[in-house]
Design an enzyme around this catalytic site. Structure first.
Site, PDB file in Angstrom:
ATOM      1  N   GLY A  70       0.823  -1.205   0.000  1.00 36.71           N
ATOM      2  CA  GLY A  70       0.000   0.000   0.000  1.00 36.71           C
ATOM      3  C   GLY A  70       0.856   1.254   0.000  1.00 36.71           C
ATOM      4  O   GLY A  70       0.510   2.264  -0.617  1.00 36.71           O
ATOM      5  N   ASN A 150      -6.953   4.825   9.810  1.00 35.88           N
ATOM      6  CA  ASN A 150      -6.475   3.566  10.388  1.00 35.88           C
ATOM      7  C   ASN A 150      -6.481   3.547  11.909  1.00 35.88           C
ATOM      8  O   ASN A 150      -6.480   2.494  12.516  1.00 35.88           O
ATOM      9  CB  ASN A 150      -5.075   3.237   9.868  1.00 35.88           C
ATOM     10  CG  ASN A 150      -4.123   4.400   9.947  1.00 35.88           C
ATOM     11  OD1 ASN A 150      -4.397   5.478   9.435  1.00 35.88           O
ATOM     12  ND2 ASN A 150      -3.006   4.209  10.614  1.00 35.88           N
ATOM     13  N   GLN A 178      -7.515   0.802   4.471  1.00 32.12           N
ATOM     14  CA  GLN A 178      -8.310   0.308   5.606  1.00 32.12           C
ATOM     15  C   GLN A 178      -9.782   0.111   5.245  1.00 32.12           C
ATOM     16  O   GLN A 178     -10.536  -0.467   6.022  1.00 32.12           O
ATOM     17  CB  GLN A 178      -8.205   1.276   6.792  1.00 32.12           C
ATOM     18  CG  GLN A 178      -6.816   1.365   7.403  1.00 32.12           C
ATOM     19  CD  GLN A 178      -6.396   0.119   8.162  1.00 32.12           C
ATOM     20  OE1 GLN A 178      -7.211  -0.745   8.497  1.00 32.12           O
ATOM     21  NE2 GLN A 178      -5.117   0.003   8.442  1.00 32.12           N
ATOM     22  N   SER A 200      -4.140  -2.481  -0.229  1.00 29.30           N
ATOM     23  CA  SER A 200      -3.105  -3.352   0.336  1.00 29.30           C
ATOM     24  C   SER A 200      -3.735  -4.700   0.673  1.00 29.30           C
ATOM     25  O   SER A 200      -4.831  -4.747   1.241  1.00 29.30           O
ATOM     26  CB  SER A 200      -2.535  -2.699   1.597  1.00 29.30           C
ATOM     27  OG  SER A 200      -1.598  -3.555   2.201  1.00 29.30           O
ATOM     28  N   ALA A 201      -3.031  -5.784   0.338  1.00 23.90           N
ATOM     29  CA  ALA A 201      -3.627  -7.119   0.488  1.00 23.90           C
ATOM     30  C   ALA A 201      -3.686  -7.608   1.938  1.00 23.90           C
ATOM     31  O   ALA A 201      -4.605  -8.322   2.331  1.00 23.90           O
ATOM     32  CB  ALA A 201      -2.835  -8.124  -0.348  1.00 23.90           C
ATOM     33  N   HIS A 202      -2.705  -7.190   2.752  1.00 25.07           N
ATOM     34  CA  HIS A 202      -2.607  -7.840   4.067  1.00 25.07           C
ATOM     35  C   HIS A 202      -3.623  -7.338   5.083  1.00 25.07           C
ATOM     36  O   HIS A 202      -3.685  -7.852   6.204  1.00 25.07           O
ATOM     37  CB  HIS A 202      -1.175  -7.771   4.614  1.00 25.07           C
ATOM     38  CG  HIS A 202      -0.701  -6.427   5.062  1.00 25.07           C
ATOM     39  ND1 HIS A 202      -0.587  -6.098   6.385  1.00 25.07           N
ATOM     40  CD2 HIS A 202      -0.293  -5.339   4.376  1.00 25.07           C
ATOM     41  CE1 HIS A 202      -0.114  -4.856   6.487  1.00 25.07           C
ATOM     42  NE2 HIS A 202       0.064  -4.376   5.276  1.00 25.07           N
ATOM     43  N   THR A 238       9.550  -7.685 -12.107  1.00 20.66           N
ATOM     44  CA  THR A 238       8.871  -8.967 -12.326  1.00 20.66           C
ATOM     45  C   THR A 238       7.746  -9.142 -11.314  1.00 20.66           C
ATOM     46  O   THR A 238       7.931  -8.901 -10.123  1.00 20.66           O
ATOM     47  CB  THR A 238       9.890 -10.125 -12.219  1.00 20.66           C
ATOM     48  OG1 THR A 238      10.896  -9.896 -13.191  1.00 20.66           O
ATOM     49  CG2 THR A 238       9.234 -11.476 -12.440  1.00 20.66           C
ATOM     50  N   CYS A 327       2.736   3.992  14.265  1.00 21.10           N
ATOM     51  CA  CYS A 327       3.377   4.681  13.136  1.00 21.10           C
ATOM     52  C   CYS A 327       4.113   5.913  13.611  1.00 21.10           C
ATOM     53  O   CYS A 327       5.200   6.209  13.158  1.00 21.10           O
ATOM     54  CB  CYS A 327       2.336   5.097  12.102  1.00 21.10           C
ATOM     55  SG  CYS A 327       1.511   3.682  11.429  1.00 21.10           S
TER      56      CYS A 327
HETATM   57  N1  PLP Z   1      -2.366   3.398   4.353  1.00 19.11           N
HETATM   58  C1  PLP Z   1      -3.020   3.063   5.477  1.00 19.11           C
HETATM   59  C2  PLP Z   1      -4.250   3.818   5.850  1.00 19.11           C
HETATM   60  C3  PLP Z   1      -2.563   2.015   6.274  1.00 19.11           C
HETATM   61  O1  PLP Z   1      -3.217   1.703   7.383  1.00 19.11           O
HETATM   62  C4  PLP Z   1      -1.390   1.323   5.870  1.00 19.11           C
HETATM   63  C5  PLP Z   1      -0.840   0.244   6.710  1.00 19.11           C
HETATM   64  O2  PLP Z   1      -1.043   0.187   7.884  1.00 19.11           O
HETATM   65  C6  PLP Z   1      -0.749   1.716   4.689  1.00 19.11           C
HETATM   66  C7  PLP Z   1      -1.264   2.753   3.956  1.00 19.11           C
HETATM   67  C8  PLP Z   1       0.490   1.023   4.212  1.00 19.11           C
HETATM   68  O3  PLP Z   1       0.184  -0.215   3.618  1.00 19.11           O
HETATM   69  P1  PLP Z   1       1.337  -1.336   3.502  1.00 19.11           P
HETATM   70  O4  PLP Z   1       1.536  -1.882   4.871  1.00 19.11           O
HETATM   71  O5  PLP Z   1       0.779  -2.349   2.544  1.00 19.11           O
HETATM   72  O6  PLP Z   1       2.525  -0.655   2.950  1.00 19.11           O
END
Ligand code: PLP
Length: 388
Positions: A70, A150, A178, A200-202, A238, A327
């Site tokens: 992300g 988030n 999110q 973002s996948a996770h 790749t 963060c």
């Molecule tokens: N943006 C938001 C709102 C997020 O909560 C996060 C990850 O916590 C990200 C971006 C970053 O995503 P990634 O962990 O896939 O780099």
């Protein structure tokens, strides 16, 4: 009992995703750019995933570009827009409560001489739309506001931001990391008119280190990573075939079961919230409680405690939460979460803040267990009086 309530940080990968990724790693190991059949098989996996995710967004496959996370999607959106539009204007607008994946690129641009406006929020993290309106001028080339915060789960009014653009040549980006799989995100309805969307996948039980950027056809933003020309020359490198396939399956599973998943998250969130409200005094609920609340997040300050200490105490009981300020802990200049600071919380409210974040796997039994341990932990700290 293990209770995982840190789903906004990351989620547990679906078993089906793990199995698919394992199978692809073993069997479909070709390079999607290769012309032979192993390459074509890998390319097919990438195409399937692209179709699945673009279907969930209501967009065309050719408008979706895979990235490594992300963060890369956010960086590409911002630097790619500025590169494309630098002759037209030199101002960008972001909210004060963006993820560092947006705020740090914004800061970098500021250092390079761009004008950056940081829009404030209220005490539930709702964006100040009047301030945003007054900041839009002829130099503005980009507005970047996240769909869901988030730390608090506040849903931002992206549709209203699109309306504010009127006929001006301004790119609108939203970080949907999110919100994907948790709010209505169809780009033909609620998100209509948005040019760039980061995923973002996770966060949806997919693999870590996988993201995507939707780029509306005609936006013409510039690539951020240059090289062999993969992803239609927009994102070289790749392809992470097993990661992309895992992302595609996670997206399918999340969106096929959307209603059911949301109902489960909401139920756990409501139950825990009511338990906390009835059993613990002196709290401040930092998340909204109306229809601007995303069901996956609940942020509460327990006054007279320290979130970080509560986190480690609950961890000993097998409960995993977050202080919501992880963060910002990398940003030494600020004390505590930049989001809670922007919301105007007092230092003691920021210090005692906890973020519970839910997934479809959380149960009522887990919430009862969490509540019991939380009540004890909060009361123990308050009795000690150390943190007042
Ligand atoms: N943006 C938001 C709102 C997020 O909560 C996060 C990850 O916590 C990200 C971006 C970053 O995503 P990634 O962990 O896939 O780099």
């Amino acid at each position: 009992m293990l209770v995982y309530l840190d789903n906004s940080s990351t989620t547990k990968q679906y078993d089906e995703v793990t199995e698919l990724m394992y199978k692809i790693s073993k069997e479909t190991f070709g390079n999607p750019s290769s012309l032979h059949s192993l390459g074509l098989a890998a390319e097919k996996e990438v195409k399937n995933a692209r179709d699945e995710i673009s279907k969930a967004l209501g967009v065309k496959g050719e408008e979706l570009f895979f990235t490594s996370c992300g963060t890369e999607a956010d960086n590409t959106a911002i630097f790619g827009t500025v590169e494309a539009k630098k002759r037209r204007g030199n101002k960008i607008i972001v909210s004060k409560v963006e993820h560092p994946a947006v705020l740090e690129p914004a800061k970098k641009l500021e250092e390079q001489g761009y004008k950056v406006s940081y829009i404030g929020v209220d005490d539930k993290c709702h964006l100040n739309l009047d301030e945003l309106r007054s900041e839009i001028d002829e130099d503005t080339i980009l507005i970047s506001v996240m769909s869901v915060n988030n730390e608090t789960g506040t849903i931002m009014p992206i549709d209203k931001i699109v309306d504010m653009r009127e006929n001006r040549d301004i790119i609108i980006h939203t970080d949907l990391v999110q919100g994907f799989g948790k709010i209505d995100l169809n780009l033909n309805s609620k998100f209509k008119g948005v040019d760039l969307v980061s995923l973002s996948a996770h966060k949806i039980h997919g693999p870590k280190g996988m993201g995507a950027l939707y780029v509306r056809k005609g936006s013409n933003i510039k690539p951020f990573i240059l090289g062999g020309g993969q992803e239609s020359h927009f994102r070289s490198g790749t392809e992470n075939v097993q990661g992309i396939a895992g992302f595609g399956l996670a997206s399918k599973m999340a969106n096929d079961n959307f209603e059911d998943r949301i109902a489960k998250m909401s139920k756990a969130r409501e139950y825990l919230l009511h338990g906390i409200e009835s059993e613990i005094k002196d709290i401040r609920i930092n998340s909204p409680l109306d229809d601007t609340a995303c069901p996956s997040v609940l942020n509460i300050s327990f006054l007279g405690t320290r979130g970080e200490v509560l986190l480690h105490t609950l961890e000993q009981d097998g409960i995993f939460i977050s202080t919501g300020s992880a963060c910002s802990s990398n940003h030494a200049s600020q004390k505590g979460s930049h989001v809670l600071n922007a919301m105007g919380l007092k230092p003691k409210e920021i210090e005692g803040a906890i973020r519970f974040s839910f997934s479809e796997f959380n149960t009522i039994e887990e919430m009862d267990y969490t509540l019991d341990k939380l009540v004890k932990a909060v009361s123990r700290f308050r009795k000690l009086g150390t943190f007042r």
